[in-house]
Write an enzyme that holds these catalytic residues in place. Structure first.
Site, PDB file in Angstrom:
ATOM      1  N   GLY A 232      76.781  20.893  29.232  1.00 53.16           N
ATOM      2  CA  GLY A 232      78.162  20.588  29.559  1.00 53.16           C
ATOM      3  C   GLY A 232      78.795  21.606  30.473  1.00 53.16           C
TER       4      GLY A 232
ATOM      5  N   LYS B 191      76.383  21.010  34.504  1.00 51.00           N
ATOM      6  CA  LYS B 191      75.742  19.699  34.453  1.00 51.00           C
ATOM      7  C   LYS B 191      74.690  19.504  35.535  1.00 51.00           C
ATOM      8  CE  LYS B 191      79.909  17.505  32.552  1.00 51.00           C
ATOM      9  NZ  LYS B 191      79.383  16.947  31.303  1.00 51.00           N
TER      10      LYS B 191
ATOM     11  N   THR C 225      74.839  17.373  30.544  1.00 52.19           N
ATOM     12  CA  THR C 225      73.970  16.197  30.433  1.00 52.19           C
ATOM     13  C   THR C 225      73.942  15.445  31.754  1.00 52.19           C
ATOM     14  OG1 THR C 225      74.290  15.960  28.064  1.00 52.19           O
ATOM     15  CG2 THR C 225      73.691  13.970  29.266  1.00 52.19           C
TER      16      THR C 225
ATOM     17  N   ASN D 176      87.281  17.222  25.270  1.00 52.03           N
ATOM     18  CA  ASN D 176      86.817  16.694  26.543  1.00 52.03           C
ATOM     19  C   ASN D 176      86.417  15.231  26.385  1.00 52.03           C
ATOM     20  OD1 ASN D 176      83.781  16.046  27.343  1.00 52.03           O
ATOM     21  ND2 ASN D 176      83.708  17.537  25.647  1.00 52.03           N
TER      22      ASN D 176
ATOM     23  N   MET E 288      84.743  13.908  29.329  1.00 55.15           N
ATOM     24  CA  MET E 288      84.211  13.953  30.690  1.00 55.15           C
ATOM     25  C   MET E 288      83.425  12.689  31.036  1.00 55.15           C
ATOM     26  SD  MET E 288      85.425  16.867  31.646  1.00 55.15           S
ATOM     27  CE  MET E 288      84.567  17.283  33.155  1.00 55.15           C
TER      28      MET E 288
ATOM     29  N   PHE F 162      79.914  12.274  30.973  1.00 53.04           N
ATOM     30  CA  PHE F 162      78.658  12.520  31.695  1.00 53.04           C
ATOM     31  C   PHE F 162      78.852  12.438  33.216  1.00 53.04           C
ATOM     32  CE2 PHE F 162      75.774  10.764  28.021  1.00 53.04           C
ATOM     33  CZ  PHE F 162      76.047  11.904  27.278  1.00 53.04           C
TER      34      PHE F 162
ATOM     35  N   SER G 123      76.953  12.004  22.207  1.00 52.09           N
ATOM     36  CA  SER G 123      78.253  12.210  22.840  1.00 52.09           C
ATOM     37  C   SER G 123      79.190  11.078  22.454  1.00 52.09           C
ATOM     38  CB  SER G 123      78.110  12.253  24.364  1.00 52.09           C
ATOM     39  OG  SER G 123      79.397  12.232  24.976  1.00 52.09           O
TER      40      SER G 123
ATOM     41  N   ASN H  61      81.691  10.188  24.269  1.00 53.46           N
ATOM     42  CA  ASN H  61      82.431   9.818  25.473  1.00 53.46           C
ATOM     43  C   ASN H  61      81.764   8.755  26.335  1.00 53.46           C
ATOM     44  OD1 ASN H  61      84.486  11.719  24.893  1.00 53.46           O
ATOM     45  ND2 ASN H  61      83.173  13.348  25.682  1.00 53.46           N
ATOM     46  N   THR H  62      80.604   8.242  25.908  1.00 51.57           N
ATOM     47  CA  THR H  62      79.974   7.097  26.563  1.00 51.57           C
ATOM     48  C   THR H  62      79.954   5.952  25.562  1.00 51.57           C
ATOM     49  OG1 THR H  62      78.580   8.450  28.011  1.00 51.57           O
ATOM     50  CG2 THR H  62      77.840   6.196  27.584  1.00 51.57           C
TER      51      THR H  62
ATOM     52  N   LYS I  67      69.725  15.852  20.018  1.00 53.59           N
ATOM     53  CA  LYS I  67      71.048  16.404  19.718  1.00 53.59           C
ATOM     54  C   LYS I  67      71.838  15.434  18.861  1.00 53.59           C
ATOM     55  CE  LYS I  67      74.815  18.956  21.858  1.00 53.59           C
ATOM     56  NZ  LYS I  67      75.235  19.651  23.092  1.00 53.59           N
TER      57      LYS I  67
ATOM     58  N   ASN J  87      76.821  18.136  18.395  1.00 55.44           N
ATOM     59  CA  ASN J  87      77.646  17.768  19.536  1.00 55.44           C
ATOM     60  C   ASN J  87      79.125  17.937  19.152  1.00 55.44           C
ATOM     61  OD1 ASN J  87      78.423  16.538  22.057  1.00 55.44           O
ATOM     62  ND2 ASN J  87      76.504  15.383  22.015  1.00 55.44           N
TER      63      ASN J  87
END
Length: 367
Positions: free
Chosen positions: A73, A76, A96, A121, A123, A125, A192, A194-195, A228, A257
């Protein structure tokens, strides 16, 4: 750490109008510049007291010059891969990264919560893609096992956002094939928040299919594979995931994570609690350590501990919980390079006090 906290950090946090992501980009650009010059790398190593990376250790068949690594992170696209060892890190995990380039989520997407010692965050990816990272590492001469970066280099790979879940395995395999020649280990990021849908890949069937395919792809020159995991999994889910990882012959686990939980935030940061994304930093300290301890008690696989390591004592506590290595992200943001040196001194100048840590290191050596 005092100079960083009192002088450097306030200037950094106020720069770029307080935009956390802009500050991150500027800082990474400076570290990248240092990485381009052997003279600047030597000067940086001397300036931050990083002449020693701590006590060397062998984990999952990889020789690490120290036990403190950089978490995924922070870098990247591998821009500063040649500089991280000068700061005292014993390894760096890039990414990632995804099979295809992608911009990530809309800005703003990175938020500091200083009262809590935390970061949120989302973000998503954001990265230039696996091919771009492979090309950069080729230019920098970084290949598996050659030590060009002064330490082992791990690479975290994740799913491209627009790739449907049913095609996730091929997406990961694309990244695997491109990056395996450059990685001392590969981290499979299925955790994660965030996806959309990504964490579904932690479920037993999906994870088994993914790991089986990756293992098959690397059968001729296998790269150590770490998985992870999220801190939000129940104990039953962790047990199930651990069983799949053991069955599929992974080399280790990375715990943890970021979290979706918002407990532990201080009053001054509550206005940001509703921001979507993963929370890291001090509010995650206890949970991350508990997950590491839970896994370490149930497996001979080495565990890399990450999450809420804000002080040298936090680092030692993670080792006491059974971690073979630790990684920094939010702690590095708030405490600076001095935190690396402090943990390295604690683990390099003195023997680890925990018999569980010693046992974990022995397991890592034989993995």
């Amino acid at each position: 750490m005092i100079i960083y906290r009192r002088l450097v950090r306030p200037v950094l946090f106020r720069s770029a109008g307080g935009d956390a992501e802009a500050v991150h980009e500027r800082t990474l650009s400076m570290i990248e510049l240092v990485g381009r010059s052997p003279q600047l790398r030597r000067l940086l190593r001397f300036a931050v007291g990083g002449r020693s990376q701590g006590a060397p250790v062998r984990v999952a068949g990889i020789d690490f010059p120290g036990r403190v690594g950089l978490a995924a992170g922070m870098d990247k696209d591998g821009r500063a891969v040649l500089a991280w060892s000068a700061l005292g890190f014993g390894h760096a995990e890039l990414g990632t990264v995804t099979a295809r380039p992608q911009p990530g989520n809309d800005r703003p997407r990175l938020f500091r919560l200083p009262a809590s010692g935390a970061v949120i965050n989302r973000m998503g990816f954001n990265n230039r893609g696996a091919q771009a990272l492979a090309s950069r590492l080729t230019r920098d001469g970084v290949r598996r096992g050659n030590g060009a970066a002064g330490m082992p280099v791990g690479i975290s790979i994740g799913k491209t956002k627009i790739t449907p879940l049913e095609q996730a395995t091929e997406d990961y395999l694309t990244s695997y094939r491109l990056l395996a020649p450059h990685a001392d280990y590969l981290a499979i990021n299925v955790s994660s928040p965030n996806t959309p849908g990504l964490r579904a890949l932690q479920e037993a069937g999906a994870l088994r299919d993914l790991l089986t395919a990756i293992r098959s792809a690397g059968r001729f020159r296998p790269v150590p594979i770490f998985v992870k995991v999220a801190p939000d999994l129940t104990e039953d889910a962790l047990e199930e995931l651990l069983g799949v990882c053991t069955e599929c012959g992974v080399s280790g686990l990375i715990a943890t994570n970021t979290t979706l939980d918002r407990s532990g935030l201080r009053y001054g940061d509550l206005q940001l609690a509703g921001q979507a994304g993963g929370l890291s930093g001090a509010p995650l300290t206890r949970r991350a350590r508990a997950v590491v301890a839970f896994l370490a008690e149930r497996t001979s696989l080495p565990v890399i501990g990450v999450g809420g390591i804000m002080t040298a004592d936090d680092g030692q506590a993670m080792f006491d919980a059974g971690a073979a290595l630790v990684q920094l992200y939010t702690g590095f943001i708030y405490a600076g390079p001095g935190l690396i040196a402090a943990i390295n001194r604690a683990t390099g100048d003195h023997a680890l006090t925990s018999s569980r840590s010693q046992s974990r290191l022995q397991k890592g050596e034989s993995a």
